[in-house]
Design a protein around this motif. Structure first.
Motif, short mmCIF file in Angstrom:
data_model
loop_
_atom_site.label_atom_id
_atom_site.label_comp_id
_atom_site.label_asym_id
_atom_site.label_seq_id
_atom_site.Cartn_x
_atom_site.Cartn_y
_atom_site.Cartn_z
N LEU A 10 -51.28 28.82 -17.19
CA LEU A 10 -50.77 27.50 -17.57
C LEU A 10 -49.26 27.62 -17.65
N SER A 15 -46.49 24.70 -16.08
CA SER A 15 -45.95 23.36 -16.31
C SER A 15 -47.01 22.39 -16.83
N GLY A 16 -48.28 22.62 -16.49
CA GLY A 16 -49.35 21.70 -16.85
C GLY A 16 -49.73 20.78 -15.71
N ARG A 17 -49.00 20.82 -14.62
CA ARG A 17 -49.25 19.90 -13.50
C ARG A 17 -50.57 20.20 -12.78
N ASP A 55 -50.93 31.79 -20.89
CA ASP A 55 -50.12 30.60 -21.16
C ASP A 55 -48.67 31.05 -21.18
N GLN A 84 -44.25 27.17 -20.67
CA GLN A 84 -43.19 26.43 -19.96
C GLN A 84 -43.68 25.03 -19.60
N HIS A 85 -44.38 24.40 -20.52
CA HIS A 85 -45.04 23.12 -20.26
C HIS A 85 -44.03 22.00 -20.00
N GLU A 86 -44.33 21.22 -18.96
CA GLU A 86 -43.56 20.02 -18.65
C GLU A 86 -44.36 18.78 -19.03
N ILE A 133 -49.85 19.21 -22.32
CA ILE A 133 -51.17 19.82 -22.10
C ILE A 133 -51.20 21.16 -22.81
N GLN A 134 -52.22 21.35 -23.65
CA GLN A 134 -52.39 22.58 -24.42
C GLN A 134 -53.80 23.12 -24.17
#
Length: 165
Positions: free
Chosen positions: A95, A97-99, A124, A127-129, A132-133
């Protein structure tokens, strides 16, 4: 950086068992995202109480970068049973960016409306954009901006950190 794949998978198995018990999830559909997510999901199937075979999802045509120049996708097959009203455990290897997860959920909803979607991730990167977790995480990693995690497999299943990405 050396990653302990077996330890991360064992952590996921323990967490997933506890998560399903706590949430009362029985007979879920386990869905692996091609290709790394399928490999991780295969490892998790031994601890999931389900009568369903492993489902697979190819999100190639759901990606938000699909139309960018130079993208030459290798398309795999999506195999999903009837998901209407069922609990889905969505599995991927990394996981970032979450894209990818957003694209996977879009595709799942094209097949029906599940009762719930739980997310299980091997690594994980934080670096989420998108908001989303993951519900189950094998290991949280902090990498340098030029590093990426590379899962190779399926036999043997190995992981490495690639520098200079």
């Amino acid at each position: 950086m050396k990653l302990d794949l077996e330890q991360s998978l064992a952590s996921m198995k323990t967490q997933l068992t506890a998560y399903c018990s706590q949430k009362g999830i029985t007979n879920p559909i386990v869905v692996g995202i091609h290709t790394g997510g399928v490999w991780v999901a295969e490892q998790l199937m031994s601890v999931v109480d389900t009568d369903e075979a492993l489902a697979t999802l190819d999100i190639t045509f759901y990606r938000d970068d699909f139309t960018r120049a130079g993208l030459n996708p290798k398309v795999n097959q999506t195999l999903l049973p009837a998901i209407e009203g069922r609990h889905v455990i969505l599995v991927d290897d990394v996981l970032m960016s979450g894209r990818t997860i957003r694209a996977a959920m879009n595709e799942i909803f094209d097949f029906g409306r599940p009762a719930s979607i739980s997310l299980a991730i091997l690594y994980d990167l934080g670096q989420h954009e998108l908001p989303i977790q993951a519900d189950v995480i094998g290991e949280r990693l902090q990498l340098n901006p030029d590093q990426r995690v590379k899962l190779s497999g399926p036999l043997p299943l190995t992981v490495s950190v690639i520098d200079g990405y």
